[in-house]
Design a protein around this motif. Structure first.
Motif, PDB file in Angstrom:
ATOM      1  N   ASP A   1      -1.923  11.812 -13.629  1.00 21.54           N
ATOM      2  CA  ASP A   1      -1.817  11.044 -12.391  1.00 21.54           C
ATOM      3  C   ASP A   1      -2.921  11.454 -11.421  1.00 21.54           C
TER       4      ASP A   1
ATOM      5  N   ASP B   1       5.806  14.087  -6.570  1.00 22.07           N
ATOM      6  CA  ASP B   1       5.837  13.088  -5.509  1.00 22.07           C
ATOM      7  C   ASP B   1       7.016  12.132  -5.640  1.00 22.07           C
ATOM      8  N   SER B   2       8.082  12.582  -6.310  1.00 24.35           N
ATOM      9  CA  SER B   2       9.293  11.773  -6.515  1.00 24.35           C
ATOM     10  C   SER B   2       9.023  10.547  -7.373  1.00 24.35           C
ATOM     11  N   SER B   3       8.121  10.691  -8.290  1.00 22.45           N
ATOM     12  CA  SER B   3       7.854   9.603  -9.227  1.00 22.45           C
ATOM     13  C   SER B   3       8.177  10.057 -10.640  1.00 22.45           C
TER      14      SER B   3
ATOM     15  N   LYS C   1       4.579   4.193 -14.069  1.00 28.48           N
ATOM     16  CA  LYS C   1       4.870   5.124 -12.975  1.00 28.48           C
ATOM     17  C   LYS C   1       5.800   4.433 -11.986  1.00 28.48           C
ATOM     18  N   TYR C   2       6.965   5.044 -11.761  1.00 30.17           N
ATOM     19  CA  TYR C   2       7.965   4.496 -10.844  1.00 30.17           C
ATOM     20  C   TYR C   2       8.337   5.542  -9.802  1.00 30.17           C
ATOM     21  N   LEU C   3       8.612   5.087  -8.582  1.00 30.21           N
ATOM     22  CA  LEU C   3       9.030   5.955  -7.482  1.00 30.21           C
ATOM     23  C   LEU C   3      10.532   5.821  -7.273  1.00 30.21           C
TER      24      LEU C   3
ATOM     25  N   CYS D   1      14.278   1.651  -8.425  1.00 34.93           N
ATOM     26  CA  CYS D   1      13.008   2.369  -8.368  1.00 34.93           C
ATOM     27  C   CYS D   1      11.870   1.378  -8.157  1.00 34.93           C
TER      28      CYS D   1
ATOM     29  N   ARG E   1       8.048   0.215  -8.810  1.00 42.22           N
ATOM     30  CA  ARG E   1       6.953   0.398  -9.763  1.00 42.22           C
ATOM     31  C   ARG E   1       5.634   0.588  -9.012  1.00 42.22           C
ATOM     32  N   LEU E   2       4.964   1.702  -9.322  1.00 47.19           N
ATOM     33  CA  LEU E   2       3.693   2.029  -8.695  1.00 47.19           C
ATOM     34  C   LEU E   2       2.512   1.742  -9.604  1.00 47.19           C
TER      35      LEU E   2
END
Length: 384
Positions: A40, A314-316, A328-330, A340, A342-343
């Motif tokens: 990341d 980072d809470s992902s 990658k999801y937050l 959640c 999606r990032l």
């Protein structure tokens, strides 16, 4: 697994994926060689083509260093499947060579330890105690039939530096102390984790927590490695499922799992109230599903392929699949929403590899694979 997305420029055949010990990089073993990606943000960091290493079945990067240990496999290997070899991306040469009696199913490496996992045995090498060019058997531990190569090792500076692997009886986990101020070296303890065979193990980076799942795939149990006691029990679902991977965050506050139900579940460890409890809790038998905690958040992914998961600082949550997908999801740390965000979604196999001097034959020998004794490997760390 073959990545067959329409946008993929060139098909690649993935044999396995592994994160390094702090989840900053992940290694993809291919029929066409080996690639190391930054986790990341996603970036292709290093690449070895088939001409250098042949087909690679299993591998792991040494922390964030330039060193990676690998073993051959697949249809076109250049390395035997019972030999583990260290490669240095700075010098583009192979160094140490470790030969074991049978096929290598998994590899774990730290600054002071190398673990080689076979179907019924695990060998542990104290790599800091002898030159890396020497080849000698390490300490050997027996397991039950371990076709998945299940094994977990904490980081070198972990509070509890331990090795966890399937015991000789089905559903049990053996915990072995390796070293450290709070670890009694060589002491072995047995946890009877499940009634059915183990499917997945995950050890926290500090070595204090161990998560286990069986082939039933409905429950995940959390254990204390120092007291060998069960701390909590979490429910993935009611229907049987194949859990691909479990990960505990670096701060041990959260845990996530991914299964063939195409769903990722996130659980709170330090604040269990963020999880969902059954409305029937307390009414059923103690070990029934009414006593288990359900996840605080979840999201869905595509496909039914093996994959790896990592809970980031980072809470992902990041999921890497063997068909070339990167998610990658937050999630909300306070558990106020189960949804959640999606990032990122990318195809990591689409990132074009750079041809290295090693791939052009600079490594020497048979495509870079040494046939005799090797010089010691000098390990350099990549810049942060």
């Amino acid at each position: 697994m073959t990545a067959t997305h329409e946008s993929t420029r060139k098909l690649v055949h993935v044999h396995s994926i592994s994160f390094n010990s702090n989840r900053t990089f992940f290694t993809v073993c291919l029929e066409e060689g080996l690639r190391i990606y930054q986790t990341d943000p996603l970036e292709l960091y290093q690449c070895l083509g088939w001409s250098t290493c042949g087909s690679v079945r299993v591998a792991e990067q040494l922390d964030s260093s330039c060193a990676v240990i690998m073993a051959g496999g697949g249809k076109r290997p250049k390395m035997p499947d019972n030999v583990a070899m260290l490669y240095n991306f700075i010098t583009n040469v192979f160094g140490a060579r470790f030969k074991v009696p049978s096929q290598i199913l998994n590899l774990l490496i730290r600054d002071e330890k190398l673990v080689i996992v076979m179907q019924r045995e695990i060998e542990v090498y104290d790599v800091c105690l002898f030159p890396l060019n020497q080849i000698r058997r390490g300490v050997t531990y027996s397991t039950c039939v371990n076709d998945k190569g299940l094994c977990q090792m904490s980081r070198d500076l972990a509070e509890q530096h331990v090795l966890c692997y399937p015991g000789t009886t089905e559903g049990s986990v053996q915990i072995v102390g390796l070293s450290g101020p709070n670890t009694e070296r060589g002491v072995r303890s047995l946890i009877r984790a499940h009634q059915s065979a183990l499917q997945c193990l995950s050890l926290s980076q500090d070595g204090l927590l161990l998560a286990t799942a069986s082939k039933t795939g409905t429950l995940i149990r959390l254990w204390c490695t120092s007291k060998h006691s069960k701390l909590m029990e979490f429910r993935r679902g009611i229907d049987q499922a194949l859990i691909y991977d479990i990960d505990i965050s670096a701060d041990s506050m959260f845990m996530a799992c991914v299964s063939d139900k195409r769903t990722v579940h996130v659980f709170a460890l330090k604040n269990p109230k963020f999880n969902v409890s059954s409305n029937l809790s307390g009414l059923g038998p103690r070990e029934s599903y009414t006593e288990s905690l359900w996840g605080m958040a979840q999201f869905s992914i595509h496909g039914l392929v093996d994959c790896k998961i990592s809970v980031m600082s980072d809470s992902s949550v990041i999921v890497i699949t063997e068909d070339g997908r990167y998610y990658k999801y937050l999630f909300a740390r306070d558990g106020h929403t189960p949804q959640c965000q999606r990032l990122a979604y990318e195809l990591y196999t689409d990132l074009a590899p750079q041809v290295t001097s090693a791939d052009e034959g600079a490594a020497g020998g048979d495509g870079g694979i040494p046939t005799g004794s090797s010089p010691p490997l000098s390990v350099n760390y990549l810049p942060a």
